[in-house]
Design a protein around this motif. Structure first.
Motif, PDB file in Angstrom:
ATOM      1  N   THR A   1     -21.030  13.926 -10.665  1.00  0.00           N
ATOM      2  CA  THR A   1     -21.449  12.530 -10.837  1.00  0.00           C
ATOM      3  C   THR A   1     -20.783  11.925 -12.074  1.00  0.00           C
ATOM      4  OG1 THR A   1     -23.564  13.125  -9.878  1.00  0.00           O
ATOM      5  CG2 THR A   1     -23.496  11.046 -11.048  1.00  0.00           C
ATOM      6  N   THR A   2     -20.721  12.715 -13.152  1.00  0.00           N
ATOM      7  CA  THR A   2     -20.087  12.220 -14.382  1.00  0.00           C
ATOM      8  C   THR A   2     -18.603  11.936 -14.140  1.00  0.00           C
ATOM      9  OG1 THR A   2     -21.629  13.642 -15.569  1.00  0.00           O
ATOM     10  CG2 THR A   2     -19.823  12.731 -16.860  1.00  0.00           C
ATOM     11  N   LEU A   3     -17.967  12.828 -13.363  1.00  0.00           N
ATOM     12  CA  LEU A   3     -16.552  12.606 -13.038  1.00  0.00           C
ATOM     13  C   LEU A   3     -16.385  11.323 -12.225  1.00  0.00           C
ATOM     14  CD1 LEU A   3     -15.274  16.175 -12.027  1.00  0.00           C
ATOM     15  CD2 LEU A   3     -14.551  14.815 -14.001  1.00  0.00           C
ATOM     16  N   ALA A   4     -17.336  11.105 -11.304  1.00  0.00           N
ATOM     17  CA  ALA A   4     -17.276   9.889 -10.481  1.00  0.00           C
ATOM     18  C   ALA A   4     -17.395   8.648 -11.375  1.00  0.00           C
ATOM     19  CB  ALA A   4     -18.389   9.891  -9.442  1.00  0.00           C
TER      20      ALA A   4
ATOM     21  N   TRP B   1     -22.529   2.016 -21.143  1.00  0.00           N
ATOM     22  CA  TRP B   1     -21.898   3.172 -20.478  1.00  0.00           C
ATOM     23  C   TRP B   1     -22.827   4.385 -20.532  1.00  0.00           C
ATOM     24  CZ3 TRP B   1     -18.568   2.630 -16.954  1.00  0.00           C
ATOM     25  CH2 TRP B   1     -17.531   1.696 -17.032  1.00  0.00           C
ATOM     26  N   LEU B   2     -23.481   4.561 -21.684  1.00  0.00           N
ATOM     27  CA  LEU B   2     -24.435   5.676 -21.791  1.00  0.00           C
ATOM     28  C   LEU B   2     -25.590   5.490 -20.820  1.00  0.00           C
ATOM     29  CD1 LEU B   2     -24.721   6.506 -25.599  1.00  0.00           C
ATOM     30  CD2 LEU B   2     -23.848   7.968 -23.762  1.00  0.00           C
ATOM     31  N   GLY B   3     -26.010   4.223 -20.693  1.00  0.00           N
ATOM     32  CA  GLY B   3     -27.079   3.882 -19.744  1.00  0.00           C
ATOM     33  C   GLY B   3     -26.653   4.200 -18.316  1.00  0.00           C
ATOM     34  N   VAL B   4     -25.400   3.836 -17.990  1.00  0.00           N
ATOM     35  CA  VAL B   4     -24.870   4.129 -16.650  1.00  0.00           C
ATOM     36  C   VAL B   4     -24.913   5.637 -16.399  1.00  0.00           C
ATOM     37  CG1 VAL B   4     -22.754   4.150 -15.244  1.00  0.00           C
ATOM     38  CG2 VAL B   4     -23.412   2.075 -16.489  1.00  0.00           C
ATOM     39  N   LEU B   5     -24.479   6.400 -17.417  1.00  0.00           N
ATOM     40  CA  LEU B   5     -24.464   7.873 -17.281  1.00  0.00           C
ATOM     41  C   LEU B   5     -25.885   8.410 -17.080  1.00  0.00           C
ATOM     42  CD1 LEU B   5     -22.824  10.534 -17.466  1.00  0.00           C
ATOM     43  CD2 LEU B   5     -23.281  10.530 -19.912  1.00  0.00           C
TER      44      LEU B   5
ATOM     45  N   SER C   1     -15.911  -4.885 -18.655  1.00  0.00           N
ATOM     46  CA  SER C   1     -16.110  -4.495 -20.052  1.00  0.00           C
ATOM     47  C   SER C   1     -17.606  -4.289 -20.314  1.00  0.00           C
ATOM     48  CB  SER C   1     -15.552  -5.605 -20.957  1.00  0.00           C
ATOM     49  OG  SER C   1     -15.872  -5.311 -22.288  1.00  0.00           O
ATOM     50  N   LEU C   2     -17.962  -3.056 -20.661  1.00  0.00           N
ATOM     51  CA  LEU C   2     -19.355  -2.737 -20.996  1.00  0.00           C
ATOM     52  C   LEU C   2     -19.405  -2.161 -22.401  1.00  0.00           C
ATOM     53  CD1 LEU C   2     -20.580  -0.911 -17.735  1.00  0.00           C
ATOM     54  CD2 LEU C   2     -20.929  -3.306 -18.318  1.00  0.00           C
ATOM     55  N   SER C   3     -20.564  -2.320 -23.037  1.00  0.00           N
ATOM     56  CA  SER C   3     -20.717  -1.735 -24.378  1.00  0.00           C
ATOM     57  C   SER C   3     -20.903  -0.229 -24.250  1.00  0.00           C
ATOM     58  CB  SER C   3     -21.940  -2.351 -25.069  1.00  0.00           C
ATOM     59  OG  SER C   3     -23.108  -1.919 -24.393  1.00  0.00           O
TER      60      SER C   3
END
Lengths: 254, 294
Positions: A111-114, A135-139, A129-131
């Motif tokens: 999932t992280t690779l995706a 990005w951490l939230g997405v992860l 463009s995300l902060s």
């Protein structure tokens, strides 16, 4: 820890580095869909497309997780069981816990690779463009939302015949992707189908990702939905595991 | 001698079908046990129970513990009938991984050399022949340096060299005091190495003892000689079941070798090139399993 590292190294080689089908289905296919829908089939204003580029990135990350679970994880677990690898590990002092933890961790790495591949395309091609926090939230949300899908994949691995598993994987993945609004907006579906879609685990994860990437407020309902799905699926998996073993012993196929 | 396995009144059913019917036996440390029987006799089921893969009614104790205990697992190596063809894994990688499951294991490299697997150690499992996979499965059973080995049809598919190497290794393991329970349909090989033989039929043991005991119970012999006399002359000999003449030799089968030979000696001066052979395990096994279980 030594046991886990050894199992992770063994599984990483065979499941990621030497597994072309994973690369194709879990990474290239969602990435291809992302490019197709955001670069080729363009509809709407520039502002709408900017939002779509971000939210569709989230959808394709969830879709990748769904494919990983229903196809890769399910077939890996089934293959290992059919080949006697699960029995072999069960007969060693290490037992099976390390094996299952390793498979779960590698699934989360998939999932992280995706996120890396689809997120990279979103940034590089569509200038998303995300902060850092986003990005951490997405992860975090993607990994959290992957849990029920992972358990679902593990449940599907109990299917006896490979052909049936292939059929079930398709029957689960594509309808769930459609009704959860991963391919196109859920609002395009009939009301009754929307009702079903809105209780799917993939929908909850997709909603959470949409909030994270567009700066919206996190909905508690989605979090509870994912937790509930995880608990129900886990309990069902334990039950199926026990029944399958009992049946396997009964017919000499355990 | 220490008892490693003690099983009492074991029973097991597949649904309505009774596969093991109240069997009891004991295996002592350092013994090689040949577990033989026709297909479906219950051998593999028994091994699965001893390994803790199947539940059972009755009592089974291995190393003083129930089957499947962590203590037992550390001392047991098993070679099941199915060979693993895991995708994306080489022979040496698989052996290294299984070695890492044990506290005291052999070095995979050392075992690969000793078992003559070097030529295909770097090959992926998916590229190996059936016989090579069987050799890898044997190496997996040995990698944890076990005290007790369960080998289920170990030599199926192996070529002549691999089989000779396998039995050589079994003899070495015996010298090292390892305990081995082995099932095989190659009965001539079993008869060479087994200290005791357990013959199964329809989920029951119809014989437990040494090959010598089995031969003594079945006093059948084949007597072969050359003679100028007609073969009919020998029909009067006691306990003779069959007389054939082929290649200038008379072949006599008897159910009581001592009595037949004693009577035959009266014709001694007319006999040449006499050989007396006790029946092989294979022949006795066929006779045993053709009889009804009492």
């Amino acid at each position: 820890m030594k046991h886990l590292m050894s199992q992770l190294s063994f599984d990483g080689r065979r499941l990621i580095l030497r597994n072309a089908s994973f690369l194709f289905f879990s990474l290239l296919m969602p990435a291809g869909f992302y490019l197709l829908f955001t670069r080729v089939m363009i509809v709407g204003t520039t502002a709408e497309m900017q939002v779509f580029n971000v939210t569709y990135m989230g959808s394709m990350i969830v879709y990748s997780g769904l494919i990983s679970a229903a196809f890769s994880v399910a077939s890996i677990l089934k293959h290992d069981r059919d080949q006697g690898f699960v029995n072999l590990l069960n007969l060693t002092p290490r037992g099976l816990t390390t094996y299952y933890v390793s498979i779960a961790l590698w699934s989360l790495v998939m999932t992280t690779l995706a996120i890396g591949v689809i997120g990279g395309l979103a940034m590089g091609v569509n200038h998303v463009s995300l902060s850092g926090g986003q990005w951490l939230g997405v992860l975090g949300v993607s990994l959290f939302g992957q849990i029920p899908l992972l358990i679902m994949g593990a449940m599907m691995a109990f299917i006896q015949h490979t052909e049936t598993l292939g059929l079930v994987s398709n029957l689960v993945t594509f309808p769930m992707a459609i009704v959860s609004g991963l391919w196109w907006s859920i609002s395009l579906l009939p009301d009754w189908l929307q009702q079903i879609g809105k209780v799917m685990p993939a929908y909850f994860t997709n909603s959470l990702l949409e909030k994270v990437t567009t700066g919206g407020e996190i909905e508690l309902n989605s979090v509870i939905g994912i937790v509930l799905w995880s608990l129900i699926l886990f309990a069902t998996m334990i039950l199926i595991s026990k029944l399958t073993h009992k049946w396997g012993v009964k017919v000499g196929r355990a | 001698m220490k008892t490693l396995i003690e099983a009492t009144h074991l029973k097991f059913n597949y649904g309505q079908k009774s596969v093991l019917k109240d069997i009891s036996f004991r295996v002592n440390s350092g013994e090689i046990i040949g577990l033989i029987g026709e297909n479906g006799a219950g051998k593999t089921t028994l091994l699965n129970i001893l390994l803790g893969l199947y539940p059972t009614t009755g009592d089974v104790v291995l190393f003083g513990k129930q089957p499947g205990s962590k203590v037992g697992k550390a001392h047991i190596g098993s070679m099941l009938q199915t060979d693993m063809v895991i995708q994306g894994v080489t022979v040496s990688e698989l052996l290294a991984e299984i070695a890492s499951c044990y506290e005291t294991s052999f070095s995979p490299e050392q075992l690969i050399k000793e078992l003559h697997l070097t030529t295909f150690a770097k090959e992926r499992l998916t590229n190996l022949s059936g016989g090579q996979l069987r050799q890898v499965t044997f190496a997996i059973a040995l990698i944890g340096n076990p005290d007790l080995l369960f080998l289920d049809e170990p030599t199926v598919g192996m070529d002549v060299q691999a089989r000779q190497s396998f039995w050589h290794r079994i003899r070495l393991l015996k010298q090292q005091g390892k305990t081995i329970v082995i099932t095989s349909h190659y009965l001539n090989e079993i008869q060479e190495v087994a200290d005791r033989i357990l013959v199964m039929k329809n989920g029951q043991f119809i014989f437990q003892g040494s090959f010598n005991d089995l031969q003594n119970q079945h006093q059948r012999v084949e007597i072969v000689f050359q003679t100028e006399r007609a073969s009919d002359v020998f029909k009067v000999l006691p306990h003779v079941t069959e007389i054939n003449k082929s290649d200038g030799n008379i072949h006599i089968r008897s159910t009581d070798g001592d009595a037949t030979l004693y009577a035959l000696m009266k014709n001694f001066k007319h006999l040449h090139q006499i050989t007396v052979t006790r029946e092989s395990l294979e022949t006795i096994f066929v006779q045993l399993t053709n009889q009804e279980v009492k």
